[in-house]
Design an enzyme around this catalytic site. Sequence first.
Site: not given
Length: 200
Positions: A139, A162, A170-171, A197
């Site tokens: 962040y 979001n 945003c993850h 991912e």
Amino acid sequence: MSEKITETLSAPADTDALARLRARLTASAEADGLLDVAYTVVDSPVGGLLLAATERGLVRVAYAREDHDAVLEALAQKVSPRVLRAPRRLDGAARELDEYFAGTRTAFDLPLDHALSHGFRQLVQSRLPDIGYGTTLSYKQVAELVGSPAAVRAVGTACATNPLPVVVPCHRVVKSDGGIGQYVGGVAAKAALLELESAA
């Protein structure tokens, strides 16, 4: 005569007939310019996702835990009351999400409508796609990226609000101590997306 009408009205619904009627209604609404927000719900490894789009682009992605009915009500209030289930308008978004969850897509190429975000939140959300697939930023790092290094909490709020999770990633924003932090879809969904991912 009235018995026949009552019989017809109380007969079980023919699902094919209802689907055809819904398709005709949707086509008619689109042709007459009466469809401002189209939506559908798609299955995914992280649960059912509501997708909603205006003519400008995808405006909302919502997890089931957000209560899809409440999300549709909010869209009716904030965007337009002319909301209708119209899956065809969302075929592209559904296809790209399928590809993402299959591990064959690393970035989304969809027109987006940012009508639900404003100011600093929109600024943060517009930079989230810059965080590459399979990587994360804290962040604090995102606050620095948008030129407001002291606005760590505001970045957290921008991520939490979001309206396009998964598509606007945003993850990929995590805590400085390595913890994954909170997520609109729940911590388990965030962990699943990060694992998907990292496995690519």
